[in-house]
Scaffold this active site. Structure first.
Site, PDB file in Angstrom:
ATOM      1  N   LYS A 281       1.238   5.624  -0.989  1.00 22.27           N
ATOM      2  CA  LYS A 281       1.446   5.382  -2.414  1.00 22.27           C
ATOM      3  C   LYS A 281       2.649   6.154  -2.947  1.00 22.27           C
ATOM      4  O   LYS A 281       3.057   7.182  -2.397  1.00 22.27           O
ATOM      5  CB  LYS A 281       0.182   5.749  -3.209  1.00 22.27           C
ATOM      6  CG  LYS A 281      -1.018   4.836  -2.941  1.00 22.27           C
ATOM      7  CD  LYS A 281      -0.822   3.439  -3.503  1.00 22.27           C
ATOM      8  CE  LYS A 281      -1.950   2.476  -3.158  1.00 22.27           C
ATOM      9  NZ  LYS A 281      -3.165   2.706  -3.939  1.00 22.27           N
ATOM     10  N   ARG A 316      -8.852   3.856   3.304  1.00 26.26           N
ATOM     11  CA  ARG A 316      -7.997   2.704   3.593  1.00 26.26           C
ATOM     12  C   ARG A 316      -6.600   3.222   3.927  1.00 26.26           C
ATOM     13  O   ARG A 316      -6.015   3.962   3.143  1.00 26.26           O
ATOM     14  CB  ARG A 316      -7.963   1.777   2.376  1.00 26.26           C
ATOM     15  CG  ARG A 316      -7.182   0.476   2.562  1.00 26.26           C
ATOM     16  CD  ARG A 316      -7.256  -0.360   1.291  1.00 26.26           C
ATOM     17  NE  ARG A 316      -6.629  -1.654   1.452  1.00 26.26           N
ATOM     18  CZ  ARG A 316      -5.337  -1.915   1.219  1.00 26.26           C
ATOM     19  NH1 ARG A 316      -4.532  -0.933   0.828  1.00 26.26           N
ATOM     20  NH2 ARG A 316      -4.857  -3.132   1.376  1.00 26.26           N
TER      21      ARG A 316
END
Length: 339
Positions: A281, A316
């Site tokens: 991210k 994840r």
């Protein structure tokens, strides 16, 4: 005024008498909670103050989805079949490439594969259901034909795509809109009985990073997910069918993300397994000085380990090998402490 209870997770071997298991974890415990109320300073109090229903939710062992087990952390491998995902768009959008990458993730320790055909990166445009289905269902079929038996999740917010993916061999649903985008998704989950992950997002991918704001990000996200869980239960889904995800990076600034990650244990109060998706991210690149998403594995692993220490059950990730290696060491140290 609503009170919120965040268990202060501990892993130390010196476990005091009466300490409670966090989300049924054998080695993560708590004996104090942070009590939060809007507009007031928080308090650290003994776990004995917990209302009975909340204590039961925080402590109960979670039912693992799709034949998985929560005896150790579940590692979900990302398999994007999109041309425009933020870190790997266009790399795995054909059957041979997807199968090769899936085999690599399985060999390195993935427990579950998450197949997606619509990018949800900031600024991404909506993909028609027909196009998204054409990107995902053939890939899922190819994975099954190649002998890949791991559970497969379909990362979609559209009912038609979910139905096609389940028919092709998927076992689980992952809806970034928490059943708010397509009214038919709840029927798909109900009729199929498939586990479904409900994720928080503020806005849609096209607009979500344009000045996101919260009154209290941790409590706002918790309240939203509590409402979506209640809606799902009222519609006929079981709590054992539900997984929740605070949606790191989906309508959040770096400060919002850090607040959510620091407070992850609060979400165990919803009584569902927690999925954490932080891999590659943007905030990891900003804080860790890694502008290229492909170089953010170390930062991604670091944040994932913080989640494990708060009894998050599913991580994840794009980079399976370093995550699996780190998880193995984390478990070994945790088990040694408890000997």
């Amino acid at each position: 005024m609503t009170s919120y209870y965040r268990p202060l997770a501990q892993t130390d071997a010196a476990r005091p008498e009466g300490a409670l298991p966090l989300a049924g974890h054998a080695r993560i415990w708590f004996d104090r909670v942070e009590v939060l109320r809007r507009g007031e300073a928080s308090q650290i109090l003994p776990a004995s103050v917990l209302p009975e229903e909340m204590r039961d939710r925080l402590c109960a062992k979670r039912a693992a989805p799709a034949g998985l087990s929560f005896e150790r952390p579940v590692l979900m491998g990302v398999l994007n079949t999109t041309p425009d995902s933020f870190s790997d768009g266009g790399k795995f959008d054909t059957g041979p490439a997807a199968c090769a990458h899936a085999r690599e993730m399985v060999a390195h320790g993935a427990d579950l594969l998450d197949v997606g055909g619509e990018s949800t990166r900031p600024g991404a445009e909506l993909v028609p259901a027909e196009e998204e289905l054409a990107r995902t269902a053939p890939i899922i079929s190819a994975l099954r034909e190649a002998g890949i038996a791991l559970p497969i999740s379909i990362d979609t917010r559209k009912a038609a795509v979910a139905v096609g993916a389940l028919a092709a061999g998927a076992n689980m649903l992952n809806d970034v809109s928490a059943l708010s985008f397509d009214a038919q998704m709840i029927d798909v989950a109900k009729k199929s009985g498939a586990p479904i992950c409900l994720m928080h997002a503020q806005g849609d991918p096209r607009s979500m990073q344009k000045d996101p704001r919260y009154d209290h990000v941790l409590l706002d996200v918790y309240d939203y997910l509590a409402e979506r869980v209640s809606m799902a239960l009222e519609a006929g889904l079981s709590r054992d069918q539900l997984i929740i995800d605070p949606g790191i990076g989906f309508g959040k600034t770096a400060e919002h993300n850090l607040a959510l990650i620091s407070g992850l244990s609060l979400f165990h109060g919803l009584g569902c397994p927690v999925l954490l998706g932080v891999s590659r991210k943007r905030f990891i690149g900003t804080i860790g000085n890694a502008p290229d998403p492909a170089t953010r594995a170390a930062g991604s692993v670091t944040v994932a380990l913080n989640g494990l220490s708060q009894a998050v059950q599913i991580i994840r990730a794009h980079d399976i090998e370093p995550h699996a290696q780190a998880f193995a060491l984390w478990e070994a140290m945790l088990n040694k402490e408890q000997d």
